[in-house]
Design a protein around this motif. Structure first.
Motif, mmCIF file in Angstrom:
data_model
loop_
_atom_site.group_PDB
_atom_site.id
_atom_site.type_symbol
_atom_site.label_atom_id
_atom_site.label_comp_id
_atom_site.label_asym_id
_atom_site.label_seq_id
_atom_site.Cartn_x
_atom_site.Cartn_y
_atom_site.Cartn_z
ATOM 1 N N SER A 197 0.847 -1.186 0.000
ATOM 2 C CA SER A 197 0.000 0.000 0.000
ATOM 3 C C SER A 197 0.886 1.240 0.000
ATOM 4 C CB SER A 197 -0.885 -0.013 1.237
ATOM 5 O OG SER A 197 -1.555 1.200 1.347
ATOM 6 N N ARG A 198 0.818 2.005 -1.088
ATOM 7 C CA ARG A 198 1.647 3.214 -1.165
ATOM 8 C C ARG A 198 0.802 4.479 -1.162
ATOM 9 N NH1 ARG A 198 3.574 0.221 -5.459
ATOM 10 N NH2 ARG A 198 5.503 -0.896 -5.022
ATOM 11 N N ALA A 199 -0.494 4.332 -1.490
ATOM 12 C CA ALA A 199 -1.338 5.520 -1.707
ATOM 13 C C ALA A 199 -1.334 6.433 -0.477
ATOM 14 C CB ALA A 199 -2.750 5.100 -2.060
ATOM 15 N N GLY A 200 -1.374 5.839 0.708
ATOM 16 C CA GLY A 200 -1.388 6.637 1.937
ATOM 17 C C GLY A 200 -0.171 7.537 2.045
ATOM 18 N N ARG A 201 0.968 7.009 1.614
ATOM 19 C CA ARG A 201 2.221 7.771 1.640
ATOM 20 C C ARG A 201 2.229 8.833 0.541
ATOM 21 N NH1 ARG A 201 6.919 5.551 -0.031
ATOM 22 N NH2 ARG A 201 5.918 3.595 -0.558
ATOM 23 N N LEU A 202 1.796 8.428 -0.641
ATOM 24 C CA LEU A 202 1.900 9.313 -1.804
ATOM 25 C C LEU A 202 0.962 10.516 -1.699
ATOM 26 C CD1 LEU A 202 2.150 6.667 -4.688
ATOM 27 C CD2 LEU A 202 3.998 7.910 -3.602
ATOM 28 N N ILE A 203 -0.241 10.314 -1.132
ATOM 29 C CA ILE A 203 -1.186 11.440 -1.102
ATOM 30 C C ILE A 203 -0.750 12.522 -0.118
ATOM 31 C CG2 ILE A 203 -3.190 10.142 -1.911
ATOM 32 C CD1 ILE A 203 -4.249 10.017 0.881
ATOM 33 N N ALA A 204 0.230 12.214 0.699
ATOM 34 C CA ALA A 204 0.704 13.223 1.649
ATOM 35 C C ALA A 204 1.639 14.233 0.982
ATOM 36 C CB ALA A 204 1.417 12.537 2.813
ATOM 37 N N ARG A 205 2.164 13.899 -0.197
ATOM 38 C CA ARG A 205 3.117 14.798 -0.852
ATOM 39 C C ARG A 205 2.614 15.179 -2.241
ATOM 40 N NH1 ARG A 205 8.291 15.758 0.056
ATOM 41 N NH2 ARG A 205 8.676 15.570 -2.165
ATOM 42 N N PRO A 206 2.396 16.486 -2.477
ATOM 43 C CA PRO A 206 1.895 16.917 -3.789
ATOM 44 C C PRO A 206 2.786 16.459 -4.941
ATOM 45 C CG PRO A 206 2.018 18.779 -2.270
ATOM 46 C CD PRO A 206 2.567 17.595 -1.546
ATOM 47 N N ALA A 207 4.110 16.556 -4.756
ATOM 48 C CA ALA A 207 5.024 16.176 -5.843
ATOM 49 C C ALA A 207 4.861 14.701 -6.181
ATOM 50 C CB ALA A 207 6.466 16.482 -5.458
ATOM 51 N N ALA A 208 4.705 13.866 -5.144
ATOM 52 C CA ALA A 208 4.548 12.430 -5.382
ATOM 53 C C ALA A 208 3.257 12.148 -6.149
ATOM 54 C CB ALA A 208 4.544 11.685 -4.045
ATOM 55 N N LEU A 209 2.191 12.876 -5.818
ATOM 56 C CA LEU A 209 0.918 12.681 -6.526
ATOM 57 C C LEU A 209 1.037 13.076 -7.990
ATOM 58 C CD1 LEU A 209 -1.870 13.886 -4.103
ATOM 59 C CD2 LEU A 209 -1.586 11.628 -5.074
ATOM 60 N N LEU A 210 1.735 14.190 -8.229
ATOM 61 C CA LEU A 210 1.908 14.638 -9.616
ATOM 62 C C LEU A 210 2.805 13.668 -10.382
ATOM 63 C CD1 LEU A 210 2.298 18.454 -8.938
ATOM 64 C CD2 LEU A 210 0.383 17.338 -10.058
#
Lengths: 201, 267
Positions: free
Chosen positions: B100-113
């Motif tokens: 599960s990575r989504a929880g980590r990724l949604i915390a950082r705008p750059a990661a989401l982009l």
């Protein structure tokens, strides 16, 4: 092919009811029979209510909520704090927050979230009116009450970028353990977010 | 009525013949989620990047349930089992979460982009066309996407791998003019081959700068200038070979990702 057992008017009623969420053809048939059985008490008033709703329902030009007046009841309510705007994805989210009764503020309905897969781009959302509202002197805080999904949070970050130049505080809902949630049933993403956003106790 | 091919398959199954066509109707694979779109009241059509079966779509029954929604977030690694009666059908996926990575990724705008850009790049691939090397590279990138120091460099390397997978790989091993393997600091926009300092100097305004981290593995993370040069290089060839021929432009999210990664001058 299934044999038609009722006249075209009743069949049409069943077909239309079957389009409602949660209803399939079988349950639509039951609902239609129920309505027909209570023609005076239920079918008539329901038809009247639907006709009035069709006539009067409009989208609020200020916040995007649906109501029978423009501006909507929420936007006209003087007891609400005009300094706070809660940004939601859809009207169902607005209603959910109102049911919770946790905040007396204004709302802004975006009309969706950015989604490359569904082709939802910034121009499809009501972002210009949000920026205009956020730029008003009375607005002090935007609460981004968007889903804790990749699309929801991508939209939240996009909105944050749009209003960065404005003197408003942007906050978002916390992500974490739901009330009544047991830790061993929670997904890893929620647990990670909950741990990251832990608060003093 | 059973049509002809189905009867053949049934016969094959009854006789215990393991034909490749039969196996393709029902397979399991590693994958990560690229996106989902609602289908009906409770289902979703999952777009997954699988290791052995490429970018693949399938219906997930109950995909909008409370249990499934957190699993079917973009960026999460999953184990999928696909089933269909015929090979060309959409088919159904059963899904189990692996990472599960989504929880980590949604915390950082750059990661989401970065995630959105990665998904856009992978959507250029033909459906059901396997790219196991690209899958491995993408999964490694997803693991480090929220790492501000390493993520952008890995992303540029991934874009280089994407170009190679499409058959437009850059030749960065030796100088196109002299054959030397030393001091390679440019790339020719016409040929995609490296050019060393001396022969490239007179044309330096027409050549693309080649940062060292794209040429060889380094222990030191590339600085913002090198990252910007790397993305400028990959962006040029991605546009030239992959996006422009499809009447597309590079995804907006890429420019915003570079902006947030401190490499905004790259596009």
């Amino acid at each position: 092919m299934a044999q038609t057992i009722a006249g075209p008017e009743i069949e049409r009623l069943i077909q239309l009811l079957a389009r409602l969420p949660g209803l399939g053809p079988r349950s639509a048939r039951r609902a239609a029979l129920h309505l027909i059985g209570r023609r005076e008490q239920l079918l008539g008033p329901l038809a009247d209510a639907l006709a009035v709703a069709r006539e009067r329902i409009t989208v609020c030009s200020a916040c995007g909520n649906v109501d029978t007046s423009d501006p909507c009841t929420i936007c006209r309510d003087p007891s609400r704090d005009p300094a706070i705007i809660v940004v939601v994805e859809g009207v169902s989210d607005l209603w959910a927050l109102e049911r919770a009764g946790a905040i007396r503020a204004g709302y802004h309905v975006l009309g969706g979230v950015l989604s490359p897969l569904d082709g939802v781009r910034p121009e499809h959302l009501s972002l210009d009116s949000l920026v205009a509202r956020a730029g008003r002197p009375e607005t002090k805080e935007l609460i981004l009450a968007l889903s804790a999904t990749v699309d929801g949070q991508t939209t939240a970050h996009y909105v944050t970028e749009l209003v960065r130049h404005l003197p408003v505080t942007v906050t978002r809902l916390a992500h974490g353990v739901p009330i009544g949630g047991e830790l061993d049933y929670l997904d890893e993403g929620t647990l990670t977010a909950a741990l990251r956003q832990r608060t003093p106790f | 009525m059973v049509n002809e091919p189905s009867r053949d398959r049934l016969t094959g199954r009854r006789l215990g013949i393991r034909c490749p066509l039969l196996r393709r109707m029902n397979w399991s694979d590693r994958a990560f989620v690229l996106g989902c779109r609602p289908f009906g009241e409770s289902g979703v059509i999952l777009e997954a990047m699988t290791r052995e079966h490429g970018r693949h779509l399938g219906l997930v029954h109950g995909g909008r349930s409370r249990r499934s929604r957190p699993v079917l977030q973009a960026g999460n690694s999953i184990a999928v089992a696909w089933r269909a009666r015929l090979d060309d059908q959409l088919g159904t996926f059963t899904v189990e979460e692996e990472v599960s990575r989504a929880g980590r990724l949604i915390a950082r705008p750059a990661a989401l982009l970065g995630l959105a850009t990665l998904a856009s790049h992978l959507r250029l691939l033909a459906e059901r066309d396997p790219h196991p090397h690209l899958f491995d590279a993408a999964e490694s990138l997803l693991d480090r996407l929220d790492d501000a120091e390493v993520g952008p460099g890995l992303f540029a390397l991934f874009e280089l791998a994407l170009l190679a997978e499409f058959g437009f790989g850059l030749d960065l091993a030796s100088c196109a003019a002299t054959g030397t393997t030393e001091d390679l600091i440019y790339v020719s926009p016409r040929t995609g081959r490296a050019v060393s300092r001396m022969p490239g100097e007179p044309y330096h305004d027409r050549l693309l700068p080649l940062p060292r981290f794209l040429r060889e593995a380094t222990d030191v993370a590339p600085d913002a200038g090198e990252i910007a040069a790397g993305f400028r290089l990959t962006g040029f060839f991605l546009t030239e070979h992959l996006y422009a021929p499809r009447d597309l432009s590079l995804p907006d999210e890429r420019a915003r990702y570079l902006g947030l990664s401190g490499s905004g001058g790259a596009v």
